[in-house]
Design a protein around this motif. Structure first.
Motif, PDB file in Angstrom:
ATOM      1  N   MET A   1       0.843  -1.201   0.000  1.00 38.90           N
ATOM      2  CA  MET A   1       0.000   0.000   0.000  1.00 38.90           C
ATOM      3  C   MET A   1       0.879   1.252   0.000  1.00 38.90           C
ATOM      4  SD  MET A   1      -2.826   1.277   2.835  1.00 38.90           S
ATOM      5  CE  MET A   1      -3.852  -0.185   2.675  1.00 38.90           C
ATOM      6  N   THR A   2       0.576   2.191  -0.884  1.00 41.24           N
ATOM      7  CA  THR A   2       1.310   3.441  -0.935  1.00 41.24           C
ATOM      8  C   THR A   2       0.682   4.452   0.037  1.00 41.24           C
ATOM      9  OG1 THR A   2      -0.104   4.379  -2.659  1.00 41.24           O
ATOM     10  CG2 THR A   2       1.793   3.041  -3.374  1.00 41.24           C
ATOM     11  N   ILE A   3       1.375   5.577   0.250  1.00 42.03           N
ATOM     12  CA  ILE A   3       0.820   6.629   1.096  1.00 42.03           C
ATOM     13  C   ILE A   3      -0.462   7.176   0.482  1.00 42.03           C
ATOM     14  CG2 ILE A   3       1.192   8.963   1.968  1.00 42.03           C
ATOM     15  CD1 ILE A   3       2.694   6.932   3.584  1.00 42.03           C
ATOM     16  N   GLN A   4      -0.484   7.332  -0.842  1.00 47.00           N
ATOM     17  CA  GLN A   4      -1.697   7.804  -1.514  1.00 47.00           C
ATOM     18  C   GLN A   4      -2.855   6.840  -1.277  1.00 47.00           C
ATOM     19  OE1 GLN A   4      -2.526  10.788  -3.820  1.00 47.00           O
ATOM     20  NE2 GLN A   4      -4.231   9.911  -2.714  1.00 47.00           N
ATOM     21  N   GLU A   5      -2.597   5.563  -1.377  1.00 45.07           N
ATOM     22  CA  GLU A   5      -3.645   4.569  -1.116  1.00 45.07           C
ATOM     23  C   GLU A   5      -4.066   4.599   0.344  1.00 45.07           C
ATOM     24  OE1 GLU A   5      -2.391   1.223  -4.503  1.00 45.07           O
ATOM     25  OE2 GLU A   5      -1.470   1.199  -2.510  1.00 45.07           O
ATOM     26  N   ALA A   6      -3.108   4.857   1.228  1.00 44.77           N
ATOM     27  CA  ALA A   6      -3.417   4.926   2.662  1.00 44.77           C
ATOM     28  C   ALA A   6      -4.341   6.091   2.977  1.00 44.77           C
ATOM     29  CB  ALA A   6      -2.122   5.044   3.470  1.00 44.77           C
ATOM     30  N   ILE A   7      -4.192   7.203   2.264  1.00 42.70           N
ATOM     31  CA  ILE A   7      -5.091   8.343   2.472  1.00 42.70           C
ATOM     32  C   ILE A   7      -6.538   7.925   2.239  1.00 42.70           C
ATOM     33  CG2 ILE A   7      -5.810  10.565   1.481  1.00 42.70           C
ATOM     34  CD1 ILE A   7      -2.890  11.271   1.098  1.00 42.70           C
ATOM     35  N   HIS A   8      -6.767   7.108   1.227  1.00 44.42           N
ATOM     36  CA  HIS A   8      -8.127   6.643   0.915  1.00 44.42           C
ATOM     37  C   HIS A   8      -8.585   5.538   1.865  1.00 44.42           C
ATOM     38  CE1 HIS A   8      -8.750   8.810  -2.945  1.00 44.42           C
ATOM     39  NE2 HIS A   8      -7.429   8.811  -2.965  1.00 44.42           N
ATOM     40  N   ALA A   9      -7.670   4.716   2.338  1.00 44.05           N
ATOM     41  CA  ALA A   9      -8.035   3.581   3.190  1.00 44.05           C
ATOM     42  C   ALA A   9      -8.238   3.972   4.647  1.00 44.05           C
ATOM     43  CB  ALA A   9      -6.957   2.502   3.097  1.00 44.05           C
ATOM     44  N   ARG A  10      -7.591   5.044   5.088  1.00 40.31           N
ATOM     45  CA  ARG A  10      -7.609   5.427   6.503  1.00 40.31           C
ATOM     46  C   ARG A  10      -8.967   5.985   6.934  1.00 40.31           C
ATOM     47  NH1 ARG A  10      -8.301   9.277   9.708  1.00 40.31           N
ATOM     48  NH2 ARG A  10      -8.879  10.535   7.893  1.00 40.31           N
ATOM     49  N   HIS A  11      -9.471   5.472   8.051  1.00 39.54           N
ATOM     50  CA  HIS A  11     -10.647   6.020   8.714  1.00 39.54           C
ATOM     51  C   HIS A  11     -10.387   6.012  10.212  1.00 39.54           C
ATOM     52  CE1 HIS A  11     -12.687   5.752   4.893  1.00 39.54           C
ATOM     53  NE2 HIS A  11     -12.517   4.438   4.847  1.00 39.54           N
ATOM     54  N   VAL A  12     -11.124   6.810  10.946  1.00 38.39           N
ATOM     55  CA  VAL A  12     -10.961   6.847  12.398  1.00 38.39           C
ATOM     56  C   VAL A  12     -11.339   5.505  13.007  1.00 38.39           C
ATOM     57  CG1 VAL A  12     -11.736   7.914  14.542  1.00 38.39           C
ATOM     58  CG2 VAL A  12     -11.431   9.319  12.500  1.00 38.39           C
ATOM     59  N   TYR A  95       1.738   6.194   7.247  1.00 40.43           N
ATOM     60  CA  TYR A  95       2.720   5.116   7.160  1.00 40.43           C
ATOM     61  C   TYR A  95       2.253   3.914   7.975  1.00 40.43           C
ATOM     62  CZ  TYR A  95       7.166   2.612   7.417  1.00 40.43           C
ATOM     63  OH  TYR A  95       8.145   1.656   7.335  1.00 40.43           O
ATOM     64  N   ALA A  96       1.687   4.165   9.150  1.00 42.60           N
ATOM     65  CA  ALA A  96       1.142   3.071   9.968  1.00 42.60           C
ATOM     66  C   ALA A  96       0.047   2.324   9.207  1.00 42.60           C
ATOM     67  CB  ALA A  96       0.596   3.631  11.285  1.00 42.60           C
ATOM     68  N   GLN A  97      -0.761   3.058   8.452  1.00 44.84           N
ATOM     69  CA  GLN A  97      -1.819   2.427   7.658  1.00 44.84           C
ATOM     70  C   GLN A  97      -1.205   1.500   6.608  1.00 44.84           C
ATOM     71  OE1 GLN A  97      -5.222   3.348   8.213  1.00 44.84           O
ATOM     72  NE2 GLN A  97      -5.853   1.674   6.874  1.00 44.84           N
ATOM     73  N   THR A  98      -0.089   1.902   6.014  1.00 42.57           N
ATOM     74  CA  THR A  98       0.552   1.044   5.013  1.00 42.57           C
ATOM     75  C   THR A  98       1.086  -0.240   5.636  1.00 42.57           C
ATOM     76  OG1 THR A  98       2.827   1.920   5.171  1.00 42.57           O
ATOM     77  CG2 THR A  98       1.275   3.102   3.733  1.00 42.57           C
ATOM     78  N   LEU A  99       1.307  -0.240   6.955  1.00 39.79           N
ATOM     79  CA  LEU A  99       1.796  -1.424   7.657  1.00 39.79           C
ATOM     80  C   LEU A  99       0.656  -2.306   8.167  1.00 39.79           C
ATOM     81  CD1 LEU A  99       4.664   0.210   9.790  1.00 39.79           C
ATOM     82  CD2 LEU A  99       4.873  -1.007   7.610  1.00 39.79           C
ATOM     83  N   GLY A 100      -0.578  -1.966   7.809  1.00 37.67           N
ATOM     84  CA  GLY A 100      -1.731  -2.765   8.219  1.00 37.67           C
ATOM     85  C   GLY A 100      -2.299  -2.373   9.565  1.00 37.67           C
TER      86      GLY A 100
END
Length: 224
Positions: A1-12, A95-100
């Motif tokens: 997962m890239t940082i750009q993808e993480a922006i879309h995947a991240r939720h509270v 970055y944490a989001q990219t690590l799952g």
């Protein structure tokens, strides 16, 4: 997962599983934190296996559970610290989001307890980090027209930058920012409140990721 993808995947995510962070994941997070600290002159710090940062009252108020790992957003008590913490904090968060992992940016925490572990004198908040009990859900968002304008035909890079900014975590989800573009110049303003400088850093980072820093230059950045 890239940082750009993480922006879309991240939720509270405010509820976390009782699952410790693996040693290799902690190492990667600490390396990213150290890099940001060096680059921005701040003192962020990861604390693991500590469930006392969010007191019972806030856990009830926010329906939070299992916050045992968190990033302390801290630095020197200078005028630009909050903006730097916003910019660097969102980088570590994504970055944490990219690590799952999942995250929750919170200004509600036990200041007296967190202060014991902080390396900086100014603490603007914490970011809970862990394995979420779910992935969170999207929140209601403003439209591109409500938070931006462009002199002339809006280029694709500007649209992509604004879309990324709209996915950024802002205090109380107010999204009280305005992005203005003309040619390759972009200005960012945020409605002044106690969190505006932190939010400016967050929006600045997310716009850069979406737009691509090679496409534009910042003209003016301010809270108004």
């Amino acid at each position: 997962m890239t940082i750009q993808e993480a922006i879309h995947a991240r939720h509270v995510v405010r509820k976390y599983l009782d699952k410790p962070l693996p040693v290799d994941v902690v190492k990667l997070l600490n390396e990213r934190i150290a890099e940001n600290n060096r680059k921005h002159g701040i003192s962020m710090k990861l604390v693991v296996n500590d469930g006392k940062a969010v007191p019972a009252f806030f856990r009830l108020l926010f329906h939070a559970k299992g916050v045992n790992n968190y990033l302390i957003l801290s630095g020197a008590d200078t005028p630009d610290t909050d903006r730097m913490l916003g910019y660097a904090g969102i980088d570590v968060m994504l970055y944490a989001q990219t690590l799952g992992l999942n995250t929750w940016w919170s200004a509600s925490f036990s200041r007296s307890h967190v202060k014991k572990s902080a390396d900086g004198t100014r603490i603007s908040g914490i970011i809970a980090i862990g394995y979420g009990d779910g992935q969170g859900v999207p929140h209601k968002s403003k439209t591109i027209d409500e938070v931006s304008r462009y002199e002339g035909d809006m280029p694709e890079w500007f649209v992509a930058g604004v879309k990324s900014a709209l996915l950024a975590p802002t205090a109380l989800n107010r999204q009280a920012f305005m992005l203005v573009g003309e040619g390759n110049d972009v200005s960012l303003s945020y409605r002044r409140d106690k969190w505006s400088e932190t939010n400016i850093g967050i929006i600045k980072y997310c716009f850069e990721v979406g737009a691509g820093i090679e496409h534009f230059a910042w003209k003016e950045i301010s809270s108004i």
